[in-house]
Design a protein around this motif. Structure first.
Motif, PDB file in Angstrom:
ATOM      1  N   GLU A  20       0.830  -1.201   0.000  1.00 58.10           N
ATOM      2  CA  GLU A  20       0.000   0.000   0.000  1.00 58.10           C
ATOM      3  C   GLU A  20       0.866   1.254   0.000  1.00 58.10           C
ATOM      4  N   LEU A  21       1.932   1.261   0.811  1.00 55.17           N
ATOM      5  CA  LEU A  21       2.808   2.430   0.873  1.00 55.17           C
ATOM      6  C   LEU A  21       3.516   2.643  -0.456  1.00 55.17           C
ATOM      7  N   VAL A  22       3.984   1.557  -1.077  1.00 59.76           N
ATOM      8  CA  VAL A  22       4.650   1.675  -2.371  1.00 59.76           C
ATOM      9  C   VAL A  22       3.695   2.243  -3.408  1.00 59.76           C
ATOM     10  N   PHE A  23       2.425   1.831  -3.359  1.00 59.48           N
ATOM     11  CA  PHE A  23       1.437   2.333  -4.300  1.00 59.48           C
ATOM     12  C   PHE A  23       1.263   3.837  -4.164  1.00 59.48           C
ATOM     13  N   PHE A  24       1.080   4.310  -2.930  1.00 59.22           N
ATOM     14  CA  PHE A  24       0.882   5.742  -2.728  1.00 59.22           C
ATOM     15  C   PHE A  24       2.106   6.537  -3.144  1.00 59.22           C
ATOM     16  N   ILE A  25       3.288   5.994  -2.873  1.00 55.11           N
ATOM     17  CA  ILE A  25       4.513   6.687  -3.265  1.00 55.11           C
ATOM     18  C   ILE A  25       4.621   6.772  -4.778  1.00 55.11           C
ATOM     19  N   SER A  26       4.238   5.708  -5.464  1.00 54.52           N
ATOM     20  CA  SER A  26       4.439   5.648  -6.904  1.00 54.52           C
ATOM     21  C   SER A  26       3.573   6.633  -7.661  1.00 54.52           C
ATOM     22  N   ILE A  27       2.403   7.046  -7.114  1.00 51.61           N
ATOM     23  CA  ILE A  27       1.523   7.952  -7.834  1.00 51.61           C
ATOM     24  C   ILE A  27       1.819   9.411  -7.527  1.00 51.61           C
ATOM     25  N   SER A  28       2.840   9.700  -6.694  1.00 53.49           N
ATOM     26  CA  SER A  28       3.160  11.079  -6.325  1.00 53.49           C
ATOM     27  C   SER A  28       4.065  11.707  -7.379  1.00 53.49           C
ATOM     28  N   ASN A  29       3.611  12.807  -7.972  1.00 56.86           N
ATOM     29  CA  ASN A  29       4.421  13.538  -8.938  1.00 56.86           C
ATOM     30  C   ASN A  29       4.954  14.820  -8.340  1.00 56.86           C
ATOM     31  N   THR A  30       4.059  15.753  -8.051  1.00 59.82           N
ATOM     32  CA  THR A  30       4.401  16.999  -7.395  1.00 59.82           C
ATOM     33  C   THR A  30       3.360  17.223  -6.326  1.00 59.82           C
ATOM     34  N   ALA A  31       3.732  17.779  -5.164  1.00 61.98           N
ATOM     35  CA  ALA A  31       2.782  17.839  -4.071  1.00 61.98           C
ATOM     36  C   ALA A  31       3.089  18.975  -3.130  1.00 61.98           C
ATOM     37  N   PHE A  32       2.240  19.108  -2.091  1.00 63.01           N
ATOM     38  CA  PHE A  32       2.310  20.263  -1.216  1.00 63.01           C
ATOM     39  C   PHE A  32       2.108  19.877   0.231  1.00 63.01           C
ATOM     40  N   ALA A  33       2.479  20.792   1.170  1.00 63.66           N
ATOM     41  CA  ALA A  33       2.473  20.491   2.599  1.00 63.66           C
ATOM     42  C   ALA A  33       1.070  20.242   3.127  1.00 63.66           C
ATOM     43  N   LEU A  34       0.196  21.249   3.103  1.00 69.03           N
ATOM     44  CA  LEU A  34      -1.221  21.022   3.368  1.00 69.03           C
ATOM     45  C   LEU A  34      -1.936  21.434   2.088  1.00 69.03           C
ATOM     46  N   PRO A  35      -2.232  20.495   1.226  1.00 65.29           N
ATOM     47  CA  PRO A  35      -2.682  20.833  -0.124  1.00 65.29           C
ATOM     48  C   PRO A  35      -3.907  21.738  -0.170  1.00 65.29           C
ATOM     49  N   SER A  36      -4.821  21.626   0.793  1.00 67.18           N
ATOM     50  CA  SER A  36      -6.011  22.484   0.754  1.00 67.18           C
ATOM     51  C   SER A  36      -5.639  23.947   0.923  1.00 67.18           C
ATOM     52  N   PHE A  37      -4.604  24.246   1.750  1.00 66.77           N
ATOM     53  CA  PHE A  37      -4.156  25.630   1.894  1.00 66.77           C
ATOM     54  C   PHE A  37      -3.497  26.119   0.608  1.00 66.77           C
ATOM     55  N   THR A  38      -2.752  25.252  -0.047  1.00 67.03           N
ATOM     56  CA  THR A  38      -2.130  25.603  -1.317  1.00 67.03           C
ATOM     57  C   THR A  38      -3.183  25.912  -2.369  1.00 67.03           C
ATOM     58  N   ARG A  39      -4.214  25.082  -2.452  1.00 63.99           N
ATOM     59  CA  ARG A  39      -5.272  25.310  -3.425  1.00 63.99           C
ATOM     60  C   ARG A  39      -5.993  26.629  -3.162  1.00 63.99           C
ATOM     61  N   GLN A  40      -6.095  26.995  -1.888  1.00 63.88           N
ATOM     62  CA  GLN A  40      -6.788  28.234  -1.530  1.00 63.88           C
ATOM     63  C   GLN A  40      -5.949  29.472  -1.829  1.00 63.88           C
ATOM     64  N   THR A  41      -4.661  29.430  -1.492  1.00 63.11           N
ATOM     65  CA  THR A  41      -3.820  30.631  -1.595  1.00 63.11           C
ATOM     66  C   THR A  41      -3.060  30.730  -2.904  1.00 63.11           C
ATOM     67  N   GLY A  42      -2.840  29.593  -3.568  1.00 68.41           N
ATOM     68  CA  GLY A  42      -2.025  29.600  -4.769  1.00 68.41           C
ATOM     69  C   GLY A  42      -0.542  29.648  -4.490  1.00 68.41           C
ATOM     70  N   MET A  43      -0.139  29.503  -3.222  1.00 70.46           N
ATOM     71  CA  MET A  43       1.276  29.543  -2.849  1.00 70.46           C
ATOM     72  C   MET A  43       1.818  28.130  -2.645  1.00 70.46           C
ATOM     73  N   ALA A  44       3.090  27.944  -2.927  1.00 72.79           N
ATOM     74  CA  ALA A  44       3.733  26.650  -2.694  1.00 72.79           C
ATOM     75  C   ALA A  44       3.921  26.420  -1.199  1.00 72.79           C
ATOM     76  N   CYS A  45       4.103  25.174  -0.829  1.00 75.57           N
ATOM     77  CA  CYS A  45       4.259  24.803   0.578  1.00 75.57           C
ATOM     78  C   CYS A  45       5.460  25.475   1.233  1.00 75.57           C
ATOM     79  N   ILE A  46       6.514  25.727   0.439  1.00 72.78           N
ATOM     80  CA  ILE A  46       7.709  26.334   1.013  1.00 72.78           C
ATOM     81  C   ILE A  46       7.450  27.751   1.512  1.00 72.78           C
ATOM     82  N   SER A  47       6.348  28.367   1.097  1.00 72.64           N
ATOM     83  CA  SER A  47       6.037  29.714   1.572  1.00 72.64           C
ATOM     84  C   SER A  47       5.711  29.728   3.058  1.00 72.64           C
ATOM     85  N   CYS A  48       5.075  28.661   3.542  1.00 73.72           N
ATOM     86  CA  CYS A  48       4.588  28.635   4.920  1.00 73.72           C
ATOM     87  C   CYS A  48       5.266  27.592   5.797  1.00 73.72           C
ATOM     88  N   HIS A  49       5.992  26.644   5.197  1.00 72.07           N
ATOM     89  CA  HIS A  49       6.598  25.546   5.952  1.00 72.07           C
ATOM     90  C   HIS A  49       8.086  25.482   5.665  1.00 72.07           C
TER      91      HIS A  49
END
Length: 469
Positions: A20-49
């Protein structure tokens, strides 16, 4: 917390978790720290974390939390929802069969038939769904429901619902608001208090010290509200109170058990902090406090009083995003007036004290690779009834070392990439003292059955994979 057990091979359940862990890892391309905050603000995770992942915040991240998670406003309301999955492998220096052997006096029935071995276990630590972001113009929330794969329990996890506003008073900027939350310090901004303090992950199957400040032990069993204000981006003030959820409410939220404690009346909480960001050098210095009258046995009248007084310090070097340095420190002094516990035969002396010191520092390269090291020291009064150790003290001391790898979260995106982020953590915890002693802390005497355990027997190697989407 309890200790993991050792085995020579992985069983089928553990192999399934690996797949299961390998499956989740394999589908990850690009991602964010708390994705819902990223979708709301348009900022990358590195802005806040600071590490593009996890609870550790930058000044901008603290500002976002201070403003009730309501900055920005992009994307749909449904995009505020998300989820997280954590899986792990835990190894301890010495085997312990308390999870699998009913004849062990410390056998934990919560883990009966859970498939654990005497060591080297894989586990699904946690799976959560959450809402994170703006609700109304000046209202936002972080609400998390979690399935605990270790204890096989579904419950309301850390929750912080905020309303905030901003104005100018005497040419000074003033941000003020109210937080409704279920864990003292979960609303805090500085990652130096118990709710979000280092380390940010740890094994629920590893043995941990039995004693700690009460301010860090009431999460999800209590509810409260605090009023806060930030004056001119310099002075932070906060005050509020907590009380226990009713028994039926705790049962409904998945938090009630026979060992639950109850706050008698209200428990005040307060917070004062100074902060300054000077050309990429960020400093904060603060004080926090908590006082609670606790009924140790819900079936017997009588309360104990706990008063926690804490100091904390935070330094971050953020002038060059390629190299980030951080140092954090906190100290909590707890005065205990254990009148009820002493009357019920649980303590010899009603007046007790404990002190908890936490120090940690980290280096992050390119917000992708990081190394962190921490030191914790707990000391307390002597009591022959309260602490069943050779020294009759609760003293514990340990070091934590951690390597992290976060491959994503460096750019902003509104596409599918904003729904995935992942972190790999390798952690080692080394004990020099545990529950009062460095040797034979279990107080096994010559002629007793069983083998004594030393502090270093609980040294833990923990590999964690944490996916957020």
């Amino acid at each position: 917390m309890n200790i993991l057990q050792r085995s020579k091979s992985l069983n089928k359940r553990q192999l399934l978790i690996v797949c299961e862990l390998v499956f989740f890892i394999s589908i990850s391309n690009t991602a964010f720290a708390l994705p819902s905050f990223t979708r709301q603000t348009g900022m990358a995770c590195i802005s806040c974390h600071t590490q593009a992942f996890g609870p550790n915040l930058t000044p901008l991240g603290r500002q976002f939390k201070l403003n009730a998670y309501s900055s920005g406003g992009g994307d749909s309301f449904l995009s505020r929802f998300g989820g997280t999955i954590q899986g792990s492998l835990t190894n301890t220096k010495r085997n312990d069969d308390k999870f699998i052997n009913p004849d062990n006096p410390n056998f934990d029935a919560n883990f009966k038939n859970r498939g654990y071995n005497s060591n080297n276990n894989l586990a699904l630590d946690q799976a959560s769904v959450f809402f994170g972001g703006k609700v109304l113009q000046q209202m936002g929330a972080f609400v998390q429901f979690s399935y605990d794969g270790i204890y096989n329990r579904l419950s309301l996890d850390n929750t912080d619902i905020r309303l905030s506003s901003e104005s100018d008073v005497l040419d000074k900027n003033l941000i003020y608001g109210i937080s409704f939350n279920n864990n003292p310090t979960v609303q805090d901004l500085w990652n130096t208090t118990p709710a979000w303090g280092f380390p940010y992950v740890g094994s629920s199957l590893a043995n941990t010290p039995a004693v700690g400040p009460i301010i860090g032990a009431l999460g999800q069993q209590v509810g409260g509200a605090t009023l806060y204000s930030m004056i001119d981006d310099l002075v932070f003030l906060e005050a509020g109170a907590y009380t226990s959820f009713a028994k039926y409410a705790q049962k409904g939220l998945g938090e009630w058990d026979n060992g639950a404690v109850k706050i008698d009346g209200g428990a005040p909480y307060w917070r004062i902090a100074l902060q300054k960001d000077w050309h990429g050098h960020y400093f904060s210095l603060g004080h926090f406090g908590f006082r609670a009258n606790i009924q140790p046995n819900v079936n017997i009248a009588g309360t104990d009083r706990y008063t926690d007084l804490g100091m904390d310090f935070n330094y971050q070097y953020l002038a060059n995003p390629l190299h980030i340095y951080e140092v954090k420190a906190s100290y909590i002094r707890e005065q205990q007036e254990l009148l009820a516990t002493a009357n019920q035969g649980g303590a010899t002396h009603p007046q007790q004290q404990i002190g908890f010191l936490g120090l940690n520092g980290s280096y992050t390269y390119d917000q992708t690779y990081s190394f962190a090291a921490g030191f914790n020291h707990l000391s307390g009064s002597t009591d022959t009834t309260l602490y069943a150790s050779p020294t009759n003290k609760p003293n514990s001391e340990y070091f934590t070392f951690e390597l992290d790898y976060v491959p994503f979260g460096k750019t902003a995106s509104a596409g599918i990439e904003s729904y995935l982020n992942i972190r790999f953590a390798l952690q080692y915890v080394a004990y020099t003292r545990f529950n009062g002693s460095s040797k034979n802390y279990t107080n096994v005497q010559p002629g007793d059955t069983g083998m004594p355990r030393n502090a270093s027997d609980n040294n833990t190697l923990y590999l964690n994979t944490w996916l957020i989407f």
